[in-house]
Design a protein around this motif. Structure first.
Motif, PDB file in Angstrom:
ATOM      1  N   ARG A  62      -3.099   6.009   7.950  1.00 29.98           N
ATOM      2  CA  ARG A  62      -4.121   5.116   7.371  1.00 29.98           C
ATOM      3  C   ARG A  62      -4.925   5.843   6.298  1.00 29.98           C
ATOM      4  NH1 ARG A  62      -4.799   3.684  12.730  1.00 29.98           N
ATOM      5  NH2 ARG A  62      -6.656   4.991  12.889  1.00 29.98           N
ATOM      6  N   ARG A  66      -4.968   5.047   2.223  1.00 26.29           N
ATOM      7  CA  ARG A  66      -6.212   4.747   1.526  1.00 26.29           C
ATOM      8  C   ARG A  66      -6.416   5.659   0.314  1.00 26.29           C
ATOM      9  NH1 ARG A  66     -10.259   5.740   5.482  1.00 26.29           N
ATOM     10  NH2 ARG A  66     -10.670   7.744   4.508  1.00 26.29           N
ATOM     11  N   GLU A  67      -5.963   6.905   0.395  1.00 23.86           N
ATOM     12  CA  GLU A  67      -6.253   7.890  -0.646  1.00 23.86           C
ATOM     13  C   GLU A  67      -5.127   8.084  -1.673  1.00 23.86           C
ATOM     14  OE1 GLU A  67      -9.192   9.098  -1.096  1.00 23.86           O
ATOM     15  OE2 GLU A  67      -9.971   8.238   0.749  1.00 23.86           O
TER      16      GLU A  67
END
Length: 142
Positions: A62, A66-67
């Motif tokens: 996750r 996201r990054e």
């Protein structure tokens, strides 16, 4: 024939490790390299625990999703090994051209870069090492 180019990053979820992940993404993209994202579980927990490893891997997935921008078209491998973080990351650096880690803000070990991981990695890594800090997070807590 040499293996694929590789950039390794250690991620524990701290603001500095997120800064390290962002830097590693940029470097892997620039170098056209595979990105190895590693979250080391400490060996002090009494050995491998499969359920904890799976939970941490999902958390790492996750965080990486996201990054890492989809537009980067980057190959990323996620790993959650058990052991001493400094030794595990330094060993991963043997097959990498760059190792990126975050520094802790405070250290009980007297290291100005923070934590026990940085000195071990600097001493044992066979590749270039970049140490990152999230200066925005440190300004917020100051």
């Amino acid at each position: 024939m040499p293996g694929p180019r590789c950039v390794v990053v250690g991620v524990d979820g701290s603001p500095n490790s997120i800064a390290a992940l962002r830097r590693a993404v940029t470097e892997a993209h620039r170098r056209n390299a595979v990105l190895d994202v590693i979250h080391v579980l400490g060996s002090h927990d009494g050995g491998p625990r499969p359920l904890r490893t799976v939970v941490e891997w999902l958390r790492l997935r996750r965080l990486a999703a996201r990054e890492i921008p989809r537009s980067r078209r980057l190959t990323a491998r996620l790993r959650v090994p058990v052991g001493d973080p400094g030794q595990v990351l330094a060993a991963a650096g043997r097959r990498a051209e760059l190792l990126v880690i975050g520094a802790r803000k405070h250290s009980e070990h007297g290291n100005p870069l923070g934590g026990a991981t940085v000195p071990v990695v600097l001493e044992r890594a066979a590749c270039e090492v970049v140490i990152c800090a999230d200066h925005a997070a440190s300004r917020q807590t100051a």
